[in-house]
Design a protein around this motif. Structure first.
Motif, mmCIF file in Angstrom:
data_model
loop_
_atom_site.group_PDB
_atom_site.id
_atom_site.type_symbol
_atom_site.label_atom_id
_atom_site.label_comp_id
_atom_site.label_asym_id
_atom_site.label_seq_id
_atom_site.Cartn_x
_atom_site.Cartn_y
_atom_site.Cartn_z
ATOM 1 N N GLU A 166 0.823 -1.204 0.000
ATOM 2 C CA GLU A 166 0.000 0.000 0.000
ATOM 3 C C GLU A 166 0.862 1.261 0.000
ATOM 4 N N LEU A 167 2.022 1.184 0.630
ATOM 5 C CA LEU A 167 2.962 2.305 0.570
ATOM 6 C C LEU A 167 3.340 2.579 -0.885
ATOM 7 N N GLU A 168 3.671 1.546 -1.629
ATOM 8 C CA GLU A 168 4.056 1.732 -3.025
ATOM 9 C C GLU A 168 2.898 2.286 -3.847
ATOM 10 N N ARG A 169 1.675 1.808 -3.577
ATOM 11 C CA ARG A 169 0.518 2.313 -4.323
ATOM 12 C C ARG A 169 0.247 3.780 -3.995
ATOM 13 N N MET A 170 0.555 4.179 -2.766
ATOM 14 C CA MET A 170 0.351 5.563 -2.343
ATOM 15 C C MET A 170 1.054 6.541 -3.288
ATOM 16 N N PHE A 171 2.256 6.160 -3.739
ATOM 17 C CA PHE A 171 3.050 7.068 -4.561
ATOM 18 C C PHE A 171 2.928 6.739 -6.047
ATOM 19 N N THR A 172 1.680 6.488 -6.461
ATOM 20 C CA THR A 172 1.359 6.240 -7.865
ATOM 21 C C THR A 172 0.059 6.975 -8.187
ATOM 22 N N ASP A 173 -0.393 6.834 -9.430
ATOM 23 C CA ASP A 173 -1.681 7.409 -9.816
ATOM 24 C C ASP A 173 -2.811 6.392 -9.692
ATOM 25 N N ARG A 174 -2.589 5.331 -8.889
ATOM 26 C CA ARG A 174 -3.604 4.283 -8.724
ATOM 27 C C ARG A 174 -4.463 4.477 -7.472
ATOM 28 N N VAL A 175 -4.400 5.668 -6.876
ATOM 29 C CA VAL A 175 -5.273 5.985 -5.746
ATOM 30 C C VAL A 175 -6.698 6.141 -6.269
ATOM 31 N N ILE A 176 -7.639 5.486 -5.609
ATOM 32 C CA ILE A 176 -8.995 5.382 -6.156
ATOM 33 C C ILE A 176 -9.805 6.656 -5.963
ATOM 34 N N ASP A 177 -9.889 7.120 -4.715
ATOM 35 C CA ASP A 177 -10.707 8.294 -4.410
ATOM 36 C C ASP A 177 -10.188 8.942 -3.128
ATOM 37 N N ASP A 178 -10.892 9.959 -2.653
ATOM 38 C CA ASP A 178 -10.414 10.711 -1.492
ATOM 39 C C ASP A 178 -10.320 9.840 -0.247
ATOM 40 N N GLU A 179 -11.285 8.965 -0.044
ATOM 41 C CA GLU A 179 -11.248 8.097 1.139
ATOM 42 C C GLU A 179 -10.112 7.089 1.040
#
Length: 278
Positions: A142-155
């Motif tokens: 999840e740390l790696e996903r945090m620093f990508t454009d794969r974040v889904i929405d504000d929550e």
């Protein structure tokens, strides 16, 4: 309105004092509360302007969300304030904007105040290894996903931020690290724009030699994401610079060693004022 976008601005201190414009970090996450808490104490001698950047906090969300646009917004704020030259301050991603501003508008900058920032995104892999070594219960995928454009929405962005929060302090304090971020407002669209097309190409190392203004670089010894090596790289590239390392801090020496950090910043500003008055 600044460049067609409403900005939430706080104007602190004497309107006739020298101007500091302070840019917050973490676009889409942070707000003016961060630079206000950091640099606001200087409002006894300076006019300190803090604001929610385009696409962050309570400001408008008109795209684009790019370094070029945020630099243009800073310069429009400078004009709004009626200042010919400013001290530009910022930490983390806010430091990226400081560097870009100094490169695009060198005649407008009296000095740079950089906290825990870098000239390139090249420290990402090492940051991931440090996060693993720190052993603070962070979900590394999840740390790696945090620093990508794969974040889904504000929550989703809020959950991802809570996951990595324990990494930011020098000492491991589970209660503080897992606290809900009260002042943050989450804007996933801004975050995606930064960590999609923007960050992979961010690299101003070859241009640091162009920065001629006095520059203070502060960094926490335990900073996991913009580490001491990043500060050293900045200091080596900017000829009129001073690097100060705070031994008991992570990413936020302005919080963890506040009195010492403020004394360092104040002494630096006093020194450059003396030189520029000669």
């Amino acid at each position: 309105m600044i460049n067609g976008n409403a900005l939430e601005v706080e104007d602190l201190g004497d309107r006739n004092a020298p101007v500091i414009i302070a840019h917050h970090g973490a676009p889409g996450l942070s707000t003016r509360a961060e630079p206000k808490a950091s640099w606001g104490a200087l409002a006894d001698r300076y006019r300190v302007i803090v604001f929610d950047a385009r696409g962050s906090g309570q400001s408008g969300s008109a795209p684009p969300y790019t370094r070029g646009q945020w630099v243009a917004d800073v310069d429009a704020l400078r004009e709004w304030a009626g200042a010919e030259r400013i001290v530009m301050a910022g930490g983390s991603y806010g430091g990226f904007i400081c560097l870009e501003y100094a490169l695009r508008h060198p005649s407008r900058v009296r000095a740079l105040l950089l906290r825990d920032t870098a000239a390139t995104d090249g420290f990402r892999a090492r940051a991931r290894r440090r996060a693993e070594q720190m052993g603070r219960g962070v979900d590394l995928a999840e740390l790696e996903r945090m620093f990508t454009d794969r974040v889904i929405d504000d929550e989703d962005l809020r959950r991802l931020w809570l996951n990595i929060q324990p990494l930011y302090t020098h000492d491991d304090d589970p209660v503080t690290a897992r606290a809900e971020p009260v002042t943050m407002r989450f804007h996933a669209a801004t975050h995606r724009a930064v960590f999609g097309p923007d960050m992979p190409v961010y690299d101003v190392r070859d241009r640091l030699k162009e920065i001629a203004c006095p520059t203070l670089i502060t960094v926490g010894r335990g900073d996991w994401i913009t580490p001491v090596e990043a500060g050293e790289e900045l200091a080596a590239g900017i000829r009129d610079s001073k690097l100060v390392i705070f031994e008991r801090s992570g990413h936020s020496p302005q919080i963890e060693e506040r009195e010492s950090w403020l004394a360092t910043v104040s002494a630096f500003l006093h020194q450059i004022e003396g030189k520029q008055d000669q």
